[in-house]
Enzyme design. Structure first.
Site, PDB file in Angstrom:
ATOM      1  N   GLU A  47      48.268  35.440  32.400  1.00 51.90           N
ATOM      2  CA  GLU A  47      48.121  36.791  32.952  1.00 51.90           C
ATOM      3  C   GLU A  47      48.339  36.766  34.468  1.00 51.90           C
ATOM      4  OE1 GLU A  47      44.504  39.588  34.285  1.00 51.90           O
ATOM      5  OE2 GLU A  47      44.124  38.242  32.595  1.00 51.90           O
ATOM      6  N   ASP A  51      51.514  38.673  36.183  1.00 54.93           N
ATOM      7  CA  ASP A  51      51.295  39.708  37.193  1.00 54.93           C
ATOM      8  C   ASP A  51      52.276  39.540  38.352  1.00 54.93           C
ATOM      9  OD1 ASP A  51      49.731  41.813  38.602  1.00 54.93           O
ATOM     10  OD2 ASP A  51      49.141  40.163  39.899  1.00 54.93           O
ATOM     11  N   ASP A 120      46.183  43.193  30.245  1.00 48.55           N
ATOM     12  CA  ASP A 120      46.181  41.738  30.463  1.00 48.55           C
ATOM     13  C   ASP A 120      47.151  41.041  29.515  1.00 48.55           C
ATOM     14  OD1 ASP A 120      44.282  42.137  32.385  1.00 48.55           O
ATOM     15  OD2 ASP A 120      42.589  41.422  31.176  1.00 48.55           O
ATOM     16  N   GLU A 123      50.746  41.447  30.675  1.00 55.37           N
ATOM     17  CA  GLU A 123      51.037  40.543  31.792  1.00 55.37           C
ATOM     18  C   GLU A 123      51.152  39.102  31.317  1.00 55.37           C
ATOM     19  OE1 GLU A 123      49.061  42.834  35.627  1.00 55.37           O
ATOM     20  OE2 GLU A 123      47.817  41.441  34.483  1.00 55.37           O
TER      21      GLU A 123
END
Length: 232
Positions: A47, A51, A120, A123
């Site tokens: 995650e 990102d 989440d 990502e």
């Protein structure tokens, strides 16, 4: 209900070279905690990576697509695309929630549809895809599944719902607005806040987000919807 990740790969027309990366992307920490004997890893590190990859690829797309826009406008537009509500929409479009490996407790409390969890997972998937197949494949995936779901002509998705709501209630002499954080849930690294907005102690809307500000914005958005206020 959890679905097989082979189905997901078929649906996306992507075959992972390292299936364990894909599995990790869809493994929630609650599942790992309940299966400590196994070698499962949760998706938190992916995650983190996803990102950054998402921010880079979206930045490049916006930079190339809107040469006339200023740095400030591009920053706002990027923030609106990579914010939790947008990522949740992308995850829902792809039915990502039905592929997540969850612990029993998280499953019973509706974790499969929880916004923070879905954002989440999206990502983490981007992070896994980047590690498995590189940046070009990530860009191709986003062009196919994310870009078509963005507003046309680069219209900013960032709307200040709280300001709109305040202006509306003042114009109609409805009284004083008040925001309250009524709940905080999830572990520290995955905190989710729930906010309510009231006018004269009458509940107008409720929303959730990863920060108190985001939760309040979502509550204001729901209030505007309930009041049938259209935002241009």
């Amino acid at each position: 209900m959890h679905r097989n990740l082979k189905q997901l790969q078929a649906a996306l027309n992507i075959t992972f070279r390292k299936p364990e990366l894909l599995r990790q992307a869809f493994t929630h920490s609650s599942y790992v905690n309940e299966h400590r004997v196994s070698n499962f890893k949760d998706n938190e590190r992916l995650e983190y990576l996803g990102d950054a990859v998402l921010e880079l690829t979206v930045s490049e797309y916006l930079f190339d697509t809107y040469p006339e826009r200023s740095e400030g406008e591009l920053t706002k537009l990027r923030a609106s695309i990579v914010c939790e509500p947008s990522l949740v929409n992308f995850a829902e479009e792809l039915s990502f929630g039905s592929y997540v490996l969850l612990g029993k407790g998280e499953e019973l409390t509706g974790g499969r549809t929880r916004p923070a969890l879905l954002a989440d997972v999206f990502e983490a998937f981007i992070g896994a895809l980047y590690l498995d197949q590189g940046l070009d494949v990530v860009k191709a995936f986003l062009r196919k599944h994310l870009i078509p779901n963005l507003p046309h002509q680069g219209k900013l998705l960032t709307v200040d719902f709280k300001t709109h709501l305040q202006e509306y209630t003042q114009q109609h002499n409805m009284g004083m607005l008040e925001y309250k954080i009524v709940d905080e849930r999830g572990p520290a690294h995955e905190r989710e806040f729930v906010a309510q907005v009231q006018v004269n102690e009458t509940l107008l809307g409720q929303g959730s987000g990863r920060s108190k500000k985001e939760a309040e914005q979502q509550a204001a958005a729901q209030a505007l919807e309930a009041l049938k206020v259209e935002i241009q």
